[in-house]
Motif scaffolding. Sequence first.
Motif, PDB file in Angstrom:
ATOM      1  N   ALA A   1     -17.231 -28.501 -40.373  1.00 50.14           N
ATOM      2  CA  ALA A   1     -16.904 -29.718 -41.120  1.00 50.14           C
ATOM      3  C   ALA A   1     -17.913 -30.819 -40.825  1.00 50.14           C
ATOM      4  O   ALA A   1     -18.333 -31.557 -41.731  1.00 50.14           O
ATOM      5  N   LEU A   2     -18.320 -30.920 -39.570  1.00 50.34           N
ATOM      6  CA  LEU A   2     -19.346 -31.906 -39.219  1.00 50.34           C
ATOM      7  C   LEU A   2     -20.642 -31.627 -39.966  1.00 50.34           C
ATOM      8  O   LEU A   2     -21.316 -32.545 -40.450  1.00 50.34           O
ATOM      9  N   GLY A   3     -20.982 -30.347 -40.094  1.00 51.94           N
ATOM     10  CA  GLY A   3     -22.170 -29.985 -40.860  1.00 51.94           C
ATOM     11  C   GLY A   3     -22.062 -30.427 -42.307  1.00 51.94           C
ATOM     12  O   GLY A   3     -23.028 -30.924 -42.897  1.00 51.94           O
ATOM     13  N   GLY A   4     -20.874 -30.264 -42.913  1.00 52.54           N
ATOM     14  CA  GLY A   4     -20.661 -30.717 -44.282  1.00 52.54           C
ATOM     15  C   GLY A   4     -20.807 -32.223 -44.421  1.00 52.54           C
ATOM     16  O   GLY A   4     -21.361 -32.729 -45.403  1.00 52.54           O
ATOM     17  N   MET A   5     -20.335 -32.959 -43.416  1.00 53.44           N
ATOM     18  CA  MET A   5     -20.465 -34.419 -43.437  1.00 53.44           C
ATOM     19  C   MET A   5     -21.926 -34.843 -43.351  1.00 53.44           C
ATOM     20  O   MET A   5     -22.355 -35.787 -44.035  1.00 53.44           O
ATOM     21  N   LEU A   6     -22.700 -34.161 -42.528  1.00 47.70           N
ATOM     22  CA  LEU A   6     -24.123 -34.487 -42.409  1.00 47.70           C
ATOM     23  C   LEU A   6     -24.852 -34.208 -43.715  1.00 47.70           C
ATOM     24  O   LEU A   6     -25.748 -34.971 -44.121  1.00 47.70           O
ATOM     25  N   CYS A   7     -24.487 -33.120 -44.395  1.00 47.34           N
ATOM     26  CA  CYS A   7     -25.092 -32.828 -45.698  1.00 47.34           C
ATOM     27  C   CYS A   7     -24.763 -33.930 -46.708  1.00 47.34           C
ATOM     28  O   CYS A   7     -25.614 -34.332 -47.505  1.00 47.34           O
ATOM     29  N   LEU A   8     -23.522 -34.412 -46.676  1.00 45.36           N
ATOM     30  CA  LEU A   8     -23.137 -35.482 -47.595  1.00 45.36           C
ATOM     31  C   LEU A   8     -23.909 -36.765 -47.282  1.00 45.36           C
ATOM     32  O   LEU A   8     -24.327 -37.482 -48.203  1.00 45.36           O
ATOM     33  N   ALA A   9     -24.117 -37.061 -46.003  1.00 44.96           N
ATOM     34  CA  ALA A   9     -24.908 -38.231 -45.633  1.00 44.96           C
ATOM     35  C   ALA A   9     -26.321 -38.116 -46.194  1.00 44.96           C
ATOM     36  O   ALA A   9     -26.900 -39.100 -46.684  1.00 44.96           O
ATOM     37  N   PHE A  10     -26.878 -36.905 -46.150  1.00 48.12           N
ATOM     38  CA  PHE A  10     -28.197 -36.668 -46.745  1.00 48.12           C
ATOM     39  C   PHE A  10     -28.145 -36.920 -48.250  1.00 48.12           C
ATOM     40  O   PHE A  10     -29.054 -37.543 -48.821  1.00 48.12           O
ATOM     41  N   GLY A  11     -27.088 -36.455 -48.909  1.00 49.94           N
ATOM     42  CA  GLY A  11     -26.949 -36.653 -50.346  1.00 49.94           C
ATOM     43  C   GLY A  11     -26.931 -38.126 -50.723  1.00 49.94           C
ATOM     44  O   GLY A  11     -27.586 -38.554 -51.682  1.00 49.94           O
ATOM     45  N   TYR A  12     -26.187 -38.925 -49.969  1.00 48.47           N
ATOM     46  CA  TYR A  12     -26.143 -40.365 -50.241  1.00 48.47           C
ATOM     47  C   TYR A  12     -27.498 -41.014 -49.980  1.00 48.47           C
ATOM     48  O   TYR A  12     -27.902 -41.948 -50.689  1.00 48.47           O
ATOM     49  N   THR A  13     -28.199 -40.525 -48.969  1.00 53.60           N
ATOM     50  CA  THR A  13     -29.521 -41.076 -48.667  1.00 53.60           C
ATOM     51  C   THR A  13     -30.491 -40.823 -49.810  1.00 53.60           C
ATOM     52  O   THR A  13     -31.256 -41.707 -50.205  1.00 53.60           O
ATOM     53  N   VAL A  14     -30.462 -39.623 -50.365  1.00 53.74           N
ATOM     54  CA  VAL A  14     -31.344 -39.285 -51.497  1.00 53.74           C
ATOM     55  C   VAL A  14     -31.015 -40.160 -52.702  1.00 53.74           C
ATOM     56  O   VAL A  14     -31.910 -40.725 -53.344  1.00 53.74           O
ATOM     57  N   SER A  15     -29.736 -40.298 -53.020  1.00 60.16           N
ATOM     58  CA  SER A  15     -29.331 -41.105 -54.175  1.00 60.16           C
ATOM     59  C   SER A  15     -29.704 -42.572 -53.974  1.00 60.16           C
ATOM     60  O   SER A  15     -30.192 -43.240 -54.892  1.00 60.16           O
TER      61      SER A  15
ATOM     62  N   ALA B   1     -20.791 -19.977 -43.294  1.00 59.81           N
ATOM     63  CA  ALA B   1     -19.725 -20.934 -42.967  1.00 59.81           C
ATOM     64  C   ALA B   1     -20.249 -22.307 -42.561  1.00 59.81           C
ATOM     65  O   ALA B   1     -19.498 -23.285 -42.568  1.00 59.81           O
ATOM     66  N   MET B   2     -21.524 -22.387 -42.194  1.00 58.11           N
ATOM     67  CA  MET B   2     -22.100 -23.652 -41.738  1.00 58.11           C
ATOM     68  C   MET B   2     -23.217 -24.069 -42.684  1.00 58.11           C
ATOM     69  O   MET B   2     -24.201 -23.334 -42.846  1.00 58.11           O
ATOM     70  N   PRO B   3     -23.113 -25.223 -43.338  1.00 52.24           N
ATOM     71  CA  PRO B   3     -22.038 -26.215 -43.265  1.00 52.24           C
ATOM     72  C   PRO B   3     -20.898 -25.879 -44.219  1.00 52.24           C
ATOM     73  O   PRO B   3     -21.045 -25.049 -45.109  1.00 52.24           O
ATOM     74  N   SER B   4     -19.776 -26.573 -44.051  1.00 54.59           N
ATOM     75  CA  SER B   4     -18.634 -26.364 -44.936  1.00 54.59           C
ATOM     76  C   SER B   4     -18.766 -27.244 -46.175  1.00 54.59           C
ATOM     77  O   SER B   4     -18.674 -28.469 -46.094  1.00 54.59           O
ATOM     78  N   MET B   5     -18.963 -26.600 -47.333  1.00 56.14           N
ATOM     79  CA  MET B   5     -19.002 -27.371 -48.563  1.00 56.14           C
ATOM     80  C   MET B   5     -17.600 -27.741 -49.049  1.00 56.14           C
ATOM     81  O   MET B   5     -17.448 -28.612 -49.902  1.00 56.14           O
ATOM     82  N   HIS B   6     -16.571 -27.097 -48.509  1.00 60.36           N
ATOM     83  CA  HIS B   6     -15.212 -27.580 -48.797  1.00 60.36           C
ATOM     84  C   HIS B   6     -15.069 -29.016 -48.279  1.00 60.36           C
ATOM     85  O   HIS B   6     -14.449 -29.857 -48.931  1.00 60.36           O
ATOM     86  N   ILE B   7     -15.673 -29.286 -47.128  1.00 64.40           N
ATOM     87  CA  ILE B   7     -15.636 -30.645 -46.590  1.00 64.40           C
ATOM     88  C   ILE B   7     -16.647 -31.530 -47.311  1.00 64.40           C
ATOM     89  O   ILE B   7     -16.355 -32.672 -47.669  1.00 64.40           O
ATOM     90  N   GLY B   8     -17.854 -31.019 -47.525  1.00 66.13           N
ATOM     91  CA  GLY B   8     -18.867 -31.825 -48.209  1.00 66.13           C
ATOM     92  C   GLY B   8     -18.391 -32.301 -49.568  1.00 66.13           C
ATOM     93  O   GLY B   8     -18.498 -33.476 -49.906  1.00 66.13           O
ATOM     94  N   TRP B   9     -17.841 -31.383 -50.368  1.00 65.74           N
ATOM     95  CA  TRP B   9     -17.378 -31.747 -51.709  1.00 65.74           C
ATOM     96  C   TRP B   9     -16.112 -32.600 -51.677  1.00 65.74           C
ATOM     97  O   TRP B   9     -15.985 -33.554 -52.444  1.00 65.74           O
ATOM     98  N   SER B  10     -15.169 -32.255 -50.808  1.00 61.51           N
ATOM     99  CA  SER B  10     -13.915 -33.022 -50.783  1.00 61.51           C
ATOM    100  C   SER B  10     -14.158 -34.450 -50.289  1.00 61.51           C
ATOM    101  O   SER B  10     -13.543 -35.397 -50.786  1.00 61.51           O
ATOM    102  N   LEU B  11     -15.073 -34.613 -49.330  1.00 56.39           N
ATOM    103  CA  LEU B  11     -15.377 -35.959 -48.846  1.00 56.39           C
ATOM    104  C   LEU B  11     -16.124 -36.745 -49.916  1.00 56.39           C
ATOM    105  O   LEU B  11     -15.905 -37.956 -50.076  1.00 56.39           O
ATOM    106  N   TRP B  12     -16.988 -36.068 -50.670  1.00 60.33           N
ATOM    107  CA  TRP B  12     -17.646 -36.724 -51.815  1.00 60.33           C
ATOM    108  C   TRP B  12     -16.601 -37.215 -52.809  1.00 60.33           C
ATOM    109  O   TRP B  12     -16.681 -38.350 -53.294  1.00 60.33           O
ATOM    110  N   CYS B  13     -15.622 -36.370 -53.119  1.00 60.24           N
ATOM    111  CA  CYS B  13     -14.544 -36.768 -54.029  1.00 60.24           C
ATOM    112  C   CYS B  13     -13.794 -37.973 -53.478  1.00 60.24           C
ATOM    113  O   CYS B  13     -13.558 -38.963 -54.182  1.00 60.24           O
ATOM    114  N   GLY B  14     -13.402 -37.883 -52.204  1.00 62.74           N
ATOM    115  CA  GLY B  14     -12.603 -38.939 -51.609  1.00 62.74           C
ATOM    116  C   GLY B  14     -13.325 -40.271 -51.556  1.00 62.74           C
ATOM    117  O   GLY B  14     -12.748 -41.321 -51.891  1.00 62.74           O
TER     118      GLY B  14
END
Length: 305
Positions: A257-271, A206-219
């Motif tokens: 959800a916070l965990g998913g957001m941190l993963c997304l921040a990592f994704g943007y950093t890599v890109s 359940a940690m991190p939530s990829m429902h949040i990671g992916w949906s925030l990426w979409c948004g």
Amino acid sequence: MGEASVKTLETPPAPAGGTASTDASAPSAAEGGSRPEADRTLLDRLRAARRPRIWFEVLLIGISYWTYSLIRNAVPEQKAAALANADWIWSVERGLGIAVEHSVNQAVNSVTWLVVGMNYYYATLHFIVTIGVLVWIYRFHPGRYAATRLVLFATTGVALLGYYFFPLAPPRLMNGQRFVDTVLVHHTWGSMASGNLKHMSNQYAAMPSMHIGWSLWCGLTIFAVASAPWARILGLLYPAATLVVIVSTANHFWLDALGGMLCLAFGYTVSRAWYGSLPHHLPRTPQDTTPHPATAALLARFGRA
């Protein structure tokens, strides 16, 4: 979703009575420039934005998701540790005064049409919207596609570390907290985390939530490149609605959800590190028409180049 307003990449005008300098003003490979092939390093060629090929993208996404699912489900389902971590997360949230998941879950569960809709939202839109945004970027913003896709891939990849090192039971599986598993109670279809499908998915990831990671990426992707105001508003509403859904159905804590957001921040950093710019700052249409080095190598290997 609307057309994007894109800055035109122009060559600075030549000074009066002379010619424009071509060395300092030439765009870099990360900006989609087309320097002579001999002057470009392998790294430049790898970073250059190119028009994506549909066969390669379908193959890449299919293999990547299969690999992700395989690894995620191969992570040991450490039930005791996952339940202990859930108790710890719950105590932390209570200490912070944000442990309202139980109240939200109970309230939504009392409205049958609402909770059934949320169950189907949770089971379907996670994939439908994500694929839809990928297709939209592929079709209308090909120069930004590879960088945008890299954000999603890096986000998803780093999430596997969370599943391995911090197994976590979702609220609906906690002992003694009386959360409602809304899929089981209302007999709705689709959740890989409940019912007959639960044995096909790791229940303690359940940690991190990829429902949040992916949906925030979409948004954020929609908000950054769409020009239609209604599309940008919907882009921001989608991850907000997803957050409400994952909590209401007792599939995640707020902190997941916070965990998913941190993963997304990592994704943007890599890109950003690879392409030298955030995806929406790259040219909408790629200027590099040369084959990708990997594609060229494959074609040469099979005698087609």
